[in-house]
Each structure stands twice: as C-alpha cells, then as structure tokens.
Design a protein around this motif. Sequence first.
Motif, PDB file in Angstrom:
ATOM      1  N   UNK A 112      27.108 -36.722  -5.293  1.00 31.48           N
ATOM      2  CA  UNK A 112      25.703 -36.893  -4.913  1.00 31.48           C
ATOM      3  C   UNK A 112      24.839 -35.666  -5.216  1.00 31.48           C
ATOM      4  N   UNK A 113      25.419 -34.477  -5.060  1.00 32.73           N
ATOM      5  CA  UNK A 113      24.680 -33.264  -5.381  1.00 32.73           C
ATOM      6  C   UNK A 113      24.377 -33.193  -6.876  1.00 32.73           C
ATOM      7  N   UNK A 114      25.354 -33.539  -7.685  1.00 32.57           N
ATOM      8  CA  UNK A 114      25.162 -33.517  -9.133  1.00 32.57           C
ATOM      9  C   UNK A 114      24.112 -34.529  -9.571  1.00 32.57           C
ATOM     10  N   UNK A 115      24.053 -35.660  -8.882  1.00 34.98           N
ATOM     11  CA  UNK A 115      23.150 -36.744  -9.274  1.00 34.98           C
ATOM     12  C   UNK A 115      21.766 -36.666  -8.619  1.00 34.98           C
ATOM     13  N   UNK A 116      21.546 -35.621  -7.804  1.00 31.49           N
ATOM     14  CA  UNK A 116      20.258 -35.490  -7.131  1.00 31.49           C
ATOM     15  C   UNK A 116      20.062 -36.431  -5.965  1.00 31.49           C
ATOM     16  N   UNK A 117      21.144 -37.033  -5.489  1.00 32.52           N
ATOM     17  CA  UNK A 117      21.064 -37.945  -4.345  1.00 32.52           C
ATOM     18  C   UNK A 117      21.273 -37.220  -3.018  1.00 32.52           C
ATOM     19  N   UNK A 118      21.594 -35.948  -3.089  1.00 33.17           N
ATOM     20  CA  UNK A 118      21.754 -35.103  -1.913  1.00 33.17           C
ATOM     21  C   UNK A 118      21.433 -33.677  -2.326  1.00 33.17           C
ATOM     22  N   UNK A 119      21.138 -32.835  -1.336  1.00 28.15           N
ATOM     23  CA  UNK A 119      20.895 -31.419  -1.591  1.00 28.15           C
ATOM     24  C   UNK A 119      21.654 -30.603  -0.552  1.00 28.15           C
ATOM     25  N   UNK A 120      21.845 -29.319  -0.843  1.00 27.93           N
ATOM     26  CA  UNK A 120      22.683 -28.499   0.029  1.00 27.93           C
ATOM     27  C   UNK A 120      22.006 -27.165   0.322  1.00 27.93           C
ATOM     28  N   UNK A 121      22.255 -26.685   1.530  1.00 28.55           N
ATOM     29  CA  UNK A 121      21.767 -25.382   1.942  1.00 28.55           C
ATOM     30  C   UNK A 121      22.757 -24.745   2.897  1.00 28.55           C
ATOM     31  N   UNK A 122      22.353 -23.634   3.481  1.00 31.38           N
ATOM     32  CA  UNK A 122      23.203 -22.887   4.402  1.00 31.38           C
ATOM     33  C   UNK A 122      22.790 -23.138   5.835  1.00 31.38           C
ATOM     34  N   UNK A 123      23.783 -23.192   6.718  1.00 33.55           N
ATOM     35  CA  UNK A 123      23.564 -23.058   8.156  1.00 33.55           C
ATOM     36  C   UNK A 123      24.582 -22.041   8.651  1.00 33.55           C
ATOM     37  N   UNK A 124      24.105 -20.963   9.219  1.00 32.66           N
ATOM     38  CA  UNK A 124      25.002 -19.873   9.614  1.00 32.66           C
ATOM     39  C   UNK A 124      25.357 -19.955  11.094  1.00 32.66           C
ATOM     40  N   UNK A 125      26.646 -20.242  11.366  1.00 33.57           N
ATOM     41  CA  UNK A 125      27.230 -20.059  12.687  1.00 33.57           C
ATOM     42  C   UNK A 125      27.999 -18.735  12.626  1.00 33.57           C
ATOM     43  N   UNK A 126      27.432 -17.649  13.083  1.00 30.66           N
ATOM     44  CA  UNK A 126      28.049 -16.340  12.844  1.00 30.66           C
ATOM     45  C   UNK A 126      29.419 -16.175  13.476  1.00 30.66           C
TER      46      UNK A 126
END
Length: 330
Positions: free
Chosen positions: A87-101
């Motif tokens: 899905x990321x490759x096809x633009x059907x999803x996107x990704x980011x960071x969430x930091x749980x330290x």
Amino acid sequence: MRSLLDPPPASAFARFRDRIPRFLLTVDTEEEFDWDSPLSRDTHGTQHVRRLANFQEFCEAEKVVPIYLVDWPIANSAVAADILREPLENGMAEIGLQLHPWVNPPHEEEVTQANSFAGNLPPRLETAKIDTLRDIIESRFGVAPLIYRAGRYGAGAHTAQILSDAGFALDTSVRPKFDYSHAGGPDYRNHPAHPYWVDDERSLLELPLTTAYWGMLRRQGDAIYPRLWRAPALRGMLSRLGLLERVPLTPEGTSVDEAIRGIDIALDDGLPLLVFSFHSPSLRPGDTPYVRSEDDLDELYQWWRRIFAYLEQRGVKPSSIKDVMRTVER
C-alpha cells in the motif's frame, strides 16, 4: 524555529491553494500495553498488527489514505512491513513516526511518567531516538517518513528544531484544548486547531489534531473549559445540559453524533483541514479500553463508515501528506 509548546501568531496560519476542506486519518500505530499499569520497556506485544490488513482494505474501499504513525515495536514487526509495504508503494497508505521513548533506543533515561513525554528528554537523547526510529522505518518500509507525532503528544521546547534538522516537513503532535501538564507533559489548551507554520521560513508545518467545543457556550469554551480542568463533574453537567462539550475527532470515546457536531463546528469555524486519529490496538478487542469485544470492533468500523459518509455529504475531501504538501501555500 518556534517551540511547539508556544501557541503561534495568527500570521503563521497556513493557507491552501483552494477552498476545499480536507481531512486526514492518522493511526497511532503502536504496541499493545496495559494503559492502567506503569510503563515498561518490556511489557508489550504486537499481536494486533495482523488486523492492519483488514483496516487497510477497508480504507482502500472507502478511498481514504491512512497515515500510519509507526513506533519502534511496530517498525521492527516483519508482519507490519509485509502488510504495509505494498500500500505504501502504491500510494494507498502513508507512513510517519510516533515516538514512544520508553521502548525506543537508545535507552539511556529512566522509565518514568515525565520521561514518557519525549520533549522532556535532553535534546541530544530526543534527537537520537527520533533518528534511530526514522532510519529503521525507512529501511524496513522503503519510504522516508516526512511526518512526526510525539507519543502521548509529548512535544517539547526543542522538538521542532530537531524535526527540521532531521528533514521532516510535518508535525502532528499538538492536541488543542488538552492539558497534560498534570503528568509532566505539555499544555495545549491555548493552541489553535488551524494548521500553522512553526517557522518563518515555512519549512515545518504543524497539523494539530482536531478538537472542537460544542454547545451554547462554545464561543466562550477557551475561557471556561480550562477553569474547569480539575472539575470533571461540572464539565459533565455542562455537556449534559448542552452548554459546553469538548469533542475530539476520534472513534475512541466520541460517539458518531458527537463527532458530527464537532465536524460541523470545525467547518463553521473555517478549518481547512480536519485531523482524525485513533490507536491501532483498538483493531483487536481487549487491547484498549475502547474496544472490548468483536461487537465493539464492528461499531468502530461503523463509526468510520458513517463519518466518511457525512464528510462526503459536507464536501470534505479525503487528503494525504502528498496532497497537503502539494496544496499548501508557501
């Protein structure tokens, strides 16, 4: 670079090239843990991750691009990578960071409630944790993430500069109308829900999570609600009487009818972008307080169906990181 702890001036508000209102669906994609127990580096799991496949299929059918804000245990999950890579490759999803330290290396700090807000850490350590997480996400998922959310909304005085130095374009840590200072975290009660630039060069864009006040006293909400912060019974009474209610746009603790009221108020206030959120462990019954049974899970999906339908009815367009970056004026 202004601090994310400081409300921005009105001159920093972002404008978009068209007048079409938009919405983002963000997913705090994180490990399962007992929300009622002390935080631990080791007491957590990732058993719910397989449920991301069903949720992704659901979003694709609804023509919505979810933004998965992935933390360290999920970034190290081969199952998550297998589910999301295509899905990321096809633009059907996107990704980011969430930091749980507390679960994210390097592990130099004591695990305490105050240290669970990454912005409280020494800048060098906050930087190291963000860099480590960014690098493994890019390696495992094949995408360089551009958006960040501090776990527990725990941005700090140095977070914006750290993100800018690391090449991030977007932050979504700010949760207006909420105060976490009682636990050692930030106070966002005076922050706007409107997207805004954190710096004069317009290199880092803040996308606050959307929360609105509803009720006869909503115009006075920013003045009244903070004064009732330590009086939950009084806040509940105001809500029942239809005088003042705080409505975050999430299926976790917010009914469909409440969310629709929140959407209406946000649009009436001229917000160009609505930011929704929920926690990925809610996709498996028993992993969060909000979904305890398969019936509850069915209700969560139904919540999204009804909200997507209402947004379409109101002319609110599903958006994405790519769309925001393309349409925001610089």
